[in-house]
Design an enzyme around this catalytic site. Structure first.
Site, mmCIF file in Angstrom:
data_model
loop_
_atom_site.group_PDB
_atom_site.id
_atom_site.type_symbol
_atom_site.label_atom_id
_atom_site.label_comp_id
_atom_site.label_asym_id
_atom_site.label_seq_id
_atom_site.Cartn_x
_atom_site.Cartn_y
_atom_site.Cartn_z
ATOM 1 N N ASP A 159 -0.448 17.572 11.702
ATOM 2 C CA ASP A 159 -0.703 16.693 10.553
ATOM 3 C C ASP A 159 -0.670 17.594 9.327
ATOM 4 O OD1 ASP A 159 -1.913 15.342 8.433
ATOM 5 O OD2 ASP A 159 -3.373 14.323 9.685
ATOM 6 N N HIS A 173 6.213 9.234 -1.864
ATOM 7 C CA HIS A 173 6.036 7.856 -2.353
ATOM 8 C C HIS A 173 5.003 7.079 -1.533
ATOM 9 C CE1 HIS A 173 9.251 5.560 0.283
ATOM 10 N NE2 HIS A 173 8.457 6.300 1.024
ATOM 11 N N ASN A 225 6.870 -2.568 -2.287
ATOM 12 C CA ASN A 225 6.655 -2.389 -0.844
ATOM 13 C C ASN A 225 5.644 -1.291 -0.567
ATOM 14 O OD1 ASN A 225 7.372 -3.258 1.840
ATOM 15 N ND2 ASN A 225 8.289 -1.242 2.104
#
Length: 346
Positions: A237, A256, A303
Site C-alpha cells: 500500500d 485524481h 465521477n
C-alpha cells in the site's frame, strides 16, 4: 434577446436528455453479445437470427438493432429476405471482446457499477462524498475497499482500466522521451497494460507494478504472463508502506482519486525515494485553466465525486502539488486524446 422560438425546447436539451439512453443502448448490445456474434458470423444476419442466437425476444432485439443503426454502431441492408445487420468498423474495433482495442470491459464496468453510483449524483453533490454506501451498501470511507469489494468487481475494474490503456497508453508514454529511465515503478499499475506498453516502447527499461497484494495476485493470474520478464511486481500500500528507489515513477490516474493533502503526502514519499535526476510522470485528464472544459474531463470530475475522494485538476494545480512535494522542472504535454502527461524532475 432572441425570439421565444429560439428557446422552444432546443435540440441540445433533447440530446442531453437522451444521453443516458444512448449509452445504455450501446452497453446492452455489448452485454448481450450482438457485436461479437456479428463479427464471428462473418456475414450479415437478420434480427430473428440474432435474437435466436442470443436468446432474446424478436421484438426487443429488432428495436435494439435499429437503435444501434441510428447510432452508427451497426449498418443495415434491406434485401428480399428482409433487413440484414452487420457491424460498422467502429464496432468491430472497439466493441467486440476479441479486438486488441476492445472497450467491452470498461463498458461493462460503467453499465453495472458506475451507473448505479450515478443514480445518487444529487446526493453526492449535496454531501460532497462518494455514494458506495447508497449504491452497494458498503462503507464509503475507503473508496478502493468499496471498489474492490469482491474479486469479481476488482477483476471488472482492472480489465476496464486495461482496455482504456489499450487505446490511450502509447499517447501518454511518448508525450516525453522516457528512454533515459531504465528503472521504472508503476504505482497502482493494476492489470499491467500501461507497463506492457512502456516496455514495448522502451525495451531497455524494466517496470515494477506496485499495487495491493490482491491486485497483484489477479494481475499475475489474468493479465501479465511470467514470460514478460521486463515486468515485475511489488505488493504493498504505497500510502502506508515504503516505496523503493527508482529512476521514474508513473502515477496513472492515481492522484485524481485523492484530495490535495493525500496527493502531496504520496508525492513527497515518491520524491524521497526517487533517485537524483529521476522523475515522476503523472497521467491525468487535464482541465483547462479556466475550467471551461474539456467536457469529458468535467464529467470525469463528477465521477470522482461519486466514486472517490478526489477530482480532476488543471495543469497548474498538478504542478503546484509536485512543487509542494519537492519536484521541479515541471513539463506539461496535452496529447489531444483522453489523457495528458505531466513530468516532474528531482
Amino acid at each position: 434577446m432572441g425570439s421565444t422560438e429560439d428557446l422552444d425546447y432546443p435540440q441540445i436539451i433533447v440530446q442531453y436528455s437522451n444521453g443516458f439512453l444512448i449509452s445504455k443502448v450501446m452497453f446492452t448490445a455489448c452485454e448481450l453479445g450482438v457485436f461479437d456474434l456479428l463479427l464471428e458470423s462473418g456475414k450479415p444476419l437478420s434480427s430473428d437470427a440474432i435474437a435466436a442466437h442470443l436468446g432474446a425476444s424478436t421484438i426487443g432485439m429488432k428495436r435494439l438493432l435499429d437503435a444501434c443503426v441510428g447510432l452508427k454502431l451497426l449498418a443495415v441492408e434491406i434485401t428480399q429476405e428482409g433487413a440484414l445487420y452487420r457491424n460498422t468498423g467502429i464496432s468491430n474495433v472497439y466493441l467486440t471482446k476479441s479486438s486488441p482495442k476492445s472497450q467491452y470491459h470498461i463498458m461493462m464496468y460503467y453499465s453495472n457499477t458506475v451507473y448505479l453510483c450515478w443514480q445518487y449524483l444529487a446526493d453526492a453533490v449535496r454531501e460532497g462524498r462518494n455514494q458506495y454506501e447508497r449504491a452497494f451498501g458498503v462503507s464509503s470511507k475507503d473508496p478502493f475497499g468499496a471498489m474492490y469489494r469482491s474479486d469479481e468487481e476488482m477483476l471488472k475494474f482492472m480489465a476496464g482500466q486495461n482496455s482504456v490503456w489499450s487505446i490511450c497508453g502509447r499517447d501518454v508514454l511518448v508525450a516525453f522521451d522516457l528512454s533515459s529511465f531504465t528503472q521504472i515503478y508503476d504505482l497502482g499499475g493494476g492489470g499491467g497494460a500501461l507497463a506492457q506498453e512502456c516496455v514495448s516502447l522502451y525495451p531497455h527499461s524494466t517496470v515494477t507494478i506496485y499495487d495491493l497484494p490482491k491486485v497483484v495476485r489477479v494481475a499475475k493470474e489474468q493479465f501479465v504472463s511470467p514470460e514478460e520478464r521486463q515486468i515485475a511486481f511489488h505488493e504493498g500500500d504505497f500510502f502506508n508502506d515504503s516505496i523503493p528507489e527508482a529512476e521514474l515513477y508513473i502515477l496513472s490516474k492515481i492522484l485524481h482519486d485523492w484530495d490535495d493533502d493525500k496527493c502531496i503526502q504520496l508525492l513527497a514519499k515518491v520524491y524521497k525515494a526517487c533517485k537524483p535526476g529521476g522523475g515522476v510522470l503523472l497521467v491525468e485528464s487535464l482541465l483547462n485553466e479556466d475550467r471551461s472544459g474539456p467536457v469529458e474531463t468535467q464529467l470525469y470530475s463528477m465521477n470522482m465525486l461519486v466514486q472517490t475522494e478526489g477530482k480532476e485538476r488543471t495543469a497548474a494545480e498538478y504542478s503546484k502539488l509536485l512543487e509542494a512535494a519537492g519536484f521541479g522542472v515541471i513539463q506539461v504535454k496535452r496529447t489531444g486524446k483522453l489523457y495528458d502527461a505531466v513530468l516532474g524532475r528531482k
